[in-house]
Design an enzyme around this catalytic site. Sequence first.
Site, PDB file in Angstrom:
ATOM      1  N   TRP A   1     -21.987  26.088  29.277  1.00 35.28           N
ATOM      2  CA  TRP A   1     -21.777  25.600  27.919  1.00 35.28           C
ATOM      3  C   TRP A   1     -21.940  26.698  26.869  1.00 35.28           C
ATOM      4  O   TRP A   1     -22.173  26.422  25.693  1.00 35.28           O
ATOM      5  CB  TRP A   1     -22.695  24.395  27.653  1.00 35.28           C
ATOM      6  CG  TRP A   1     -22.353  23.234  28.564  1.00 35.28           C
ATOM      7  CD1 TRP A   1     -21.240  23.120  29.347  1.00 35.28           C
ATOM      8  CD2 TRP A   1     -23.124  22.052  28.801  1.00 35.28           C
ATOM      9  NE1 TRP A   1     -21.272  21.934  30.053  1.00 35.28           N
ATOM     10  CE2 TRP A   1     -22.411  21.255  29.746  1.00 35.28           C
ATOM     11  CE3 TRP A   1     -24.345  21.567  28.317  1.00 35.28           C
ATOM     12  CZ2 TRP A   1     -22.874  20.023  30.209  1.00 35.28           C
ATOM     13  CZ3 TRP A   1     -24.809  20.340  28.772  1.00 35.28           C
ATOM     14  CH2 TRP A   1     -24.076  19.569  29.703  1.00 35.28           C
TER      15      TRP A   1
ATOM     16  N   ARG B   1     -14.553  15.020  19.323  1.00 30.71           N
ATOM     17  CA  ARG B   1     -15.835  15.655  19.608  1.00 30.71           C
ATOM     18  C   ARG B   1     -15.682  17.165  19.737  1.00 30.71           C
ATOM     19  O   ARG B   1     -14.855  17.661  20.486  1.00 30.71           O
ATOM     20  CB  ARG B   1     -16.450  15.100  20.882  1.00 30.71           C
ATOM     21  CG  ARG B   1     -17.813  15.670  21.111  1.00 30.71           C
ATOM     22  CD  ARG B   1     -18.604  14.975  22.195  1.00 30.71           C
ATOM     23  NE  ARG B   1     -19.624  15.876  22.664  1.00 30.71           N
ATOM     24  CZ  ARG B   1     -20.747  16.146  22.009  1.00 30.71           C
ATOM     25  NH1 ARG B   1     -21.005  15.542  20.864  1.00 30.71           N
ATOM     26  NH2 ARG B   1     -21.618  16.992  22.480  1.00 30.71           N
TER      27      ARG B   1
ATOM     28  N   CYS C   1     -29.273   8.746  32.708  1.00 28.50           N
ATOM     29  CA  CYS C   1     -29.123   9.976  31.908  1.00 28.50           C
ATOM     30  C   CYS C   1     -30.105   9.894  30.738  1.00 28.50           C
ATOM     31  O   CYS C   1     -30.852   8.919  30.613  1.00 28.50           O
ATOM     32  CB  CYS C   1     -27.678  10.144  31.428  1.00 28.50           C
ATOM     33  SG  CYS C   1     -27.280  11.834  30.907  1.00 28.50           S
TER      34      CYS C   1
ATOM     35  N   ASN D   1     -14.316  23.520  29.206  1.00 28.55           N
ATOM     36  CA  ASN D   1     -15.150  22.440  28.675  1.00 28.55           C
ATOM     37  C   ASN D   1     -14.338  21.442  27.865  1.00 28.55           C
ATOM     38  O   ASN D   1     -14.894  20.635  27.134  1.00 28.55           O
ATOM     39  CB  ASN D   1     -16.272  23.015  27.808  1.00 28.55           C
ATOM     40  CG  ASN D   1     -17.386  23.522  28.694  1.00 28.55           C
ATOM     41  OD1 ASN D   1     -17.621  22.980  29.768  1.00 28.55           O
ATOM     42  ND2 ASN D   1     -18.054  24.570  28.269  1.00 28.55           N
TER      43      ASN D   1
ATOM     44  N   ILE E   1     -35.098  10.485  31.746  1.00 29.35           N
ATOM     45  CA  ILE E   1     -34.426  11.767  32.003  1.00 29.35           C
ATOM     46  C   ILE E   1     -34.798  12.820  30.957  1.00 29.35           C
ATOM     47  O   ILE E   1     -34.483  13.990  31.115  1.00 29.35           O
ATOM     48  CB  ILE E   1     -32.894  11.549  32.076  1.00 29.35           C
ATOM     49  CG1 ILE E   1     -32.563  10.468  33.114  1.00 29.35           C
ATOM     50  CG2 ILE E   1     -32.144  12.816  32.427  1.00 29.35           C
ATOM     51  CD1 ILE E   1     -33.124  10.726  34.508  1.00 29.35           C
TER      52      ILE E   1
ATOM     53  N   HIS F   1     -24.784   4.800  29.184  1.00 30.64           N
ATOM     54  CA  HIS F   1     -23.583   5.082  28.381  1.00 30.64           C
ATOM     55  C   HIS F   1     -23.092   3.844  27.637  1.00 30.64           C
ATOM     56  O   HIS F   1     -22.103   3.893  26.922  1.00 30.64           O
ATOM     57  CB  HIS F   1     -22.491   5.668  29.265  1.00 30.64           C
ATOM     58  CG  HIS F   1     -22.963   6.887  30.022  1.00 30.64           C
ATOM     59  ND1 HIS F   1     -23.549   6.808  31.263  1.00 30.64           N
ATOM     60  CD2 HIS F   1     -22.990   8.195  29.677  1.00 30.64           C
ATOM     61  CE1 HIS F   1     -23.896   8.025  31.653  1.00 30.64           C
ATOM     62  NE2 HIS F   1     -23.567   8.877  30.716  1.00 30.64           N
TER      63      HIS F   1
HETATM   64  N1  GLN Z   1     -32.891  16.108  29.611  1.00 35.96           N
HETATM   65  C1  GLN Z   1     -31.627  15.859  29.014  1.00 35.96           C
HETATM   66  C2  GLN Z   1     -31.688  14.563  28.200  1.00 35.96           C
HETATM   67  O1  GLN Z   1     -32.357  13.683  28.585  1.00 35.96           O
HETATM   68  C3  GLN Z   1     -30.544  15.736  30.033  1.00 35.96           C
HETATM   69  C4  GLN Z   1     -29.201  15.528  29.390  1.00 35.96           C
HETATM   70  C5  GLN Z   1     -28.059  15.594  30.339  1.00 35.96           C
HETATM   71  O2  GLN Z   1     -28.202  15.272  31.492  1.00 35.96           O
HETATM   72  N2  GLN Z   1     -26.903  15.965  29.900  1.00 35.96           N
HETATM   73  O3  GLN Z   1     -31.047  14.413  27.195  1.00 35.96           O
HETATM   74 ZN    ZN Z   2     -27.355  13.189  32.571  1.00 36.98          ZN
END
Ligand code: GLN
Ligand code: ZN
Length: 757
Positions: free
Chosen positions: A563, A517, A728, A119, A433, A696
């Site tokens: 993770w 991070r 995302c 990771n 998402i 992003h």
């Molecule tokens: N459901 C999660 C979010 O919206 C998905 C995060 C991810 O894809 N890493 O934060």
């Molecule tokens: Zn994502």
Amino acid sequence: MSTAPFTATVLGTPRIGPNRELKRATEKYWAGNFSRAELESVAAGLRRDTLTALKAAGLDSIPVNTFSYYDQMLDTTVLLGALPARVAGVADDLDRYFAAARGTQDIPPLEMTKWFDTNYHYIVPEIGPETTFTLNPAKVLAELAEAKELGVPARPVIIGPLTFLLLSKAVDGAEAPVSRLDELTDVYAELLGALADAGAQWVQIDEPVLVTDISDDAPALAEKVYNRLGALTKRPSIFVATYFGDPGAGLPALARTPIEAIGVDLVYGPNTAVASVPELASKTLVAGVVDGRNIWRTDLQAALAKLAALMGPAGSVAVSTSCSTLHVPYSLDPEIGLDDALRSWLAFGAEKVAEVATLARALRDGRDAVADEIAASNAAVASRKSDPRLNNAALRTQIAGIRAAGSQRGSAEVRRAAQEQRLHLPALPTTTIGSFPQTVDIRKARAALVAGQIDEAEYTKRMQDEIAAVIKLQEELGLDVLVHGEPERNDMVQYFAEQLDGFFATRNGWVQSYGSRCVRPPVLFGDVTRPTPMTVDWATYAQSLTDKPVKGMLTGPVTILAWSFVRDDQPLADTAYQVALAIREETVDLESAGIAVIQVDEPALRELLPLRDADKPAYLDWAVGSFVLSTSGVADSTQIHTHLCYSEFGEVIGAIADLDADVTSIEAARSHMEVLDDLNAIGFSNSVGPGVYDIHSPRVPSAKEMTASLREAVAAVPAERLWVNPDCGLKTRKTDEVTESLRNMVLAAQAVREERA
Ligand code: GLN
Ligand code: ZN
């Protein structure tokens, strides 16, 4: 070379600081609140503490140059004078380094990608036609000098030329970087001369690429490189380290060269054929028998048996960790809240160093010299074997039964019809998402709960207020499938780990993920079961506020494994199916509570892909199998979504189809919908939500540009199968940005719907 062989070492160590001191100092420096001298003094202090601790533990060869302000690949790029031209204008060398890593207002950063199957993420070197290599050894020489001053038997560590080039990226139409190997080897030759001049007895050159199938030529190329470097008259003794798996043909190739020591990872490459390489008889074999990347205590007796078996084939044997302990937390000491049994099974960074020293002492002075340590290790092994938390027979039977029965859900068409009837969604349904911005209020509430300033009831109320606000916003914006926003989740894995039996969440188990991070992976130590529902209250609260469907949000089994620190006493597949059953139970409870749409995120599906091609099919089989187990307990009319955080599917594209989620949302804003063509090419026929904007970046995309990308998408995939969503989760964004972006996204969906009507 006549240097004496060493007997006890580690391949590298954590460097962020036991309490993330380096993270804090670096971030202060970036924010302009810390001078360079202040940052350097924190860094020097951390290096000193590390060296002193390794020496005190009894290691007789100690890695240096394993410190990094950001990343060891980026350090190597600087060492080789190969930073891209676009950062050359930054005058200060440290700022230039950070500009390459993170970008500036005007300079885009280098790419970052995962370091093998860990990771950790490294900064990908760019090799263009104009890239030149010139030696710039200031950092490694300074760290060597620093160590010598402390009287430490220092061994500089460098990433090898083959690994460096095979993990680099060709840019501006350049040939494959590996075509530059001869030229780069010259620079390494110069470096070895400089290290010898500076008094280095040993150098460690890392070639983990030898445990992968990235290049079939890697063993032959390695042989060539190390024949050349080995033939130099002025050089330290050379130790080439492989790790993360079995080097296969790379081992005999290295052994045929004149280098003095070879490192093998006997934890992740237990079948490495050491005995069949006669040339090892004149080398030091650096035996990685202490797991450097997972947190389990070493079975000393088993490790000693492994080491004994190497004594014949190898000229001499040194004890080591399997890889750098960069991938585990500093020490077990600050951990509280774990029972004695669990504690006795664990070893973090400092404890692993002690294990290495103990094993080396046993080789030197005999087992009796470490009888107490062996007794303690045996007791831990026995306790772990017999602990009922690791041996839930009923659970295993239950899982076997569900797997044997297979998925009872209908075909994709049958499900589609049942879901249409239940959900009545428009064409091109809009959704997100899952997460909405983690606001200051949310963080404050979480901190206050942890600090005991507010009680559980008050915390719940504050989270409900957040949920209500997010639902209201989504209704105003006109989204079709809503989410509760995930305000209660600190992290998409830890949130579940804290509620499942079989997990332990550490207090201070920080591990560097990239740059400054850090993450705190939970420890998955036992059989996983779900004592109570984990998300149902939040989801039903959100659903009670709206007539629109609210998506239940879960993290998938592969991502939970990827993770976490996972148990090493059973196949990963078995663990994955246990987690899958817990998620399945949650989906069933969500369904019973009236939730009609459930998303199971698997952003890490590609991350766990094994390094060797031969191991990939078996992995994909259980990865898909565990996802299907987790999502197949619900009725045809309950819609299953999944989310993947990338669009270059590569070797996992078939698996994505096999997940058979009703709707798959993927990252596509950056790749201009190419991803849809890839999916079409394999006959993917379920619904898909290619991200129509890149979350992003803080930039708010216009309705016009999202309309354009939707038009492209509708050309590739029939509108009945197309969803409209960001690429995302929104948790890292600001509420204003999100509001504007989603407003435009809904407008874009409406525009394309109208064009079709
Ligand atoms: N459901 C999660 C979010 O919206 C998905 C995060 C991810 O894809 N890493 O934060
Ligand atoms: Zn994502």
